[in-house]
Scaffold this active site. Structure first.
Site, PDB file in Angstrom:
ATOM      1  N   ASP A  22       3.880   4.990   6.161  1.00  0.00           N
ATOM      2  CA  ASP A  22       2.627   5.636   5.753  1.00  0.00           C
ATOM      3  C   ASP A  22       2.659   5.939   4.257  1.00  0.00           C
ATOM      4  OD1 ASP A  22       1.852   5.721   8.424  1.00  0.00           O
ATOM      5  OD2 ASP A  22       2.756   7.694   8.748  1.00  0.00           O
ATOM      6  N   ARG A  23       1.480   6.085   3.674  1.00  0.00           N
ATOM      7  CA  ARG A  23       1.374   6.369   2.243  1.00  0.00           C
ATOM      8  C   ARG A  23       2.251   7.564   1.836  1.00  0.00           C
ATOM      9  NH1 ARG A  23      -3.391   6.432  -1.524  1.00  0.00           N
ATOM     10  NH2 ARG A  23      -4.678   5.852   0.244  1.00  0.00           N
TER      11      ARG A  23
END
Length: 295
Positions: free
Chosen positions: A136-137
């Site tokens: 995920d970011r």
């Protein structure tokens, strides 16, 4: 790493006695100081039989060809979001920072793939980065990118056979009751792309997470997670199920955000190389900010 070798960029040597790389370099490369040799090795400026090696104790044997860069090579790659941990002609292992996507989504978003593609272009490598798995970011840590379709296909199809140890560390909210255990259930996305879990098969994917509590206070716990399956948001949903969500998780958390970031870091990644079949083992430090909560 297949840089185009302009004349005079590398000095070439052949090993005549078995040794380890740093010891051999210090003994045989007279044109450089000890510190310069070490800096060149760390700066990815030494090739052993055509492959960039940064490991000091890498074994070299009689007949091995060594190329030593005359310029420190690490000036080509600079990014505050991505650090290259390992690179050969088939793949690259990076440590990504918080705040960068694994691959593009929408217009011109900052992502690791484009940072790597830009680097490959600047270093005149005829390849692009192929996404094999994602973080995920707001998760930091270790990732593999393939440099060609063939390597990408092997990694994708044989991921569960090749990756033999993949661990994350997280700061979770509250004091963990258990020292360790396993959580397993089915995970499925709803229409709003929120992943939810079910103790019975809900048509989603079965997900298994093993956990081990490393440190705890009354407010927070530092927990290591080992994934048996790699499902989307798996750790984030499973920790929320346990009543101890990952700190800083705006989607599945409880508002506890001591470090102003999602406190999840992929810190160990071990796999069998898809082409050379060597065992590749990488470990990063647990982020200092995580540790600071347990002083």
């Amino acid at each position: 790493m297949n840089y185009v070798n302009h004349k005079g960029e590398y000095d070439h040597y052949e090993v005549t006695n078995d040794s380890t790389l740093l010891a051999w370099l210090l003994e045989n490369v007279k044109s450089m100081s000890k510190n310069k040799v070490k800096a060149t090795l760390q700066g990815r400026g030494i090739k052993v039989d055509g492959k960039v090696v940064t490991q000091f104790d890498y074994p070299v044997t009689r007949g091995t060809k060594i190329a030593v860069s005359k310029t420190k090579r690490n000036d080509i790659f600079k990014s505050r979001y991505v650090k290259i941990v390992y690179e050969d002609r088939y793949l690259v292992v990076v440590e990504k920072n918080v705040g960068i996507l694994s691959m593009a989504a929408g217009h011109s978003s900052l992502n690791v793939k484009s940072v790597l593609d830009d680097y490959f272009k600047k270093s005149r490598q005829k390849c692009t980065a192929h996404v094999v798995h994602r973080l995920d970011r707001d998760t930091s840590g270790l990732m593999i990118y393939a440099k060609d379709m063939n390597t990408e296909q092997i990694l994708e199809h044989e991921w569960h056979d090749l990756v033999y140890d993949r661990r994350y560390v997280a700061v979770v909210s509250g004091e963990m009751e258990e020292d360790g255990g396993t959580i397993a259930n089915w995970l499925k996305d709803n229409k709003a792309y929120v992943t939810y879990s079910s103790p019975v098969d809900n048509g989603g994917k079965y997900a298994v997470t093993h956990f081990h509590t490393l440190q705890r206070t009354t407010d927070h716990s530092l927990v290591e997670f080992s994934l048996e399956t790699g499902r989307k948001n798996q750790i984030r949903v499973h920790t929320a199920d346990m009543g101890h969500p990952v700190c800083g998780d705006h989607k599945y958390g409880n508002g506890d955000d001591p470090l102003h970031r999602l406190c999840l870091h992929a810190y160990i990644l071990c796999f069998t190389h898809p082409v050379t079949h060597e065992r590749m083992e990488f470990q990063t430090l647990i982020p200092a900010s995580f540790r600071s909560l347990f002083k």
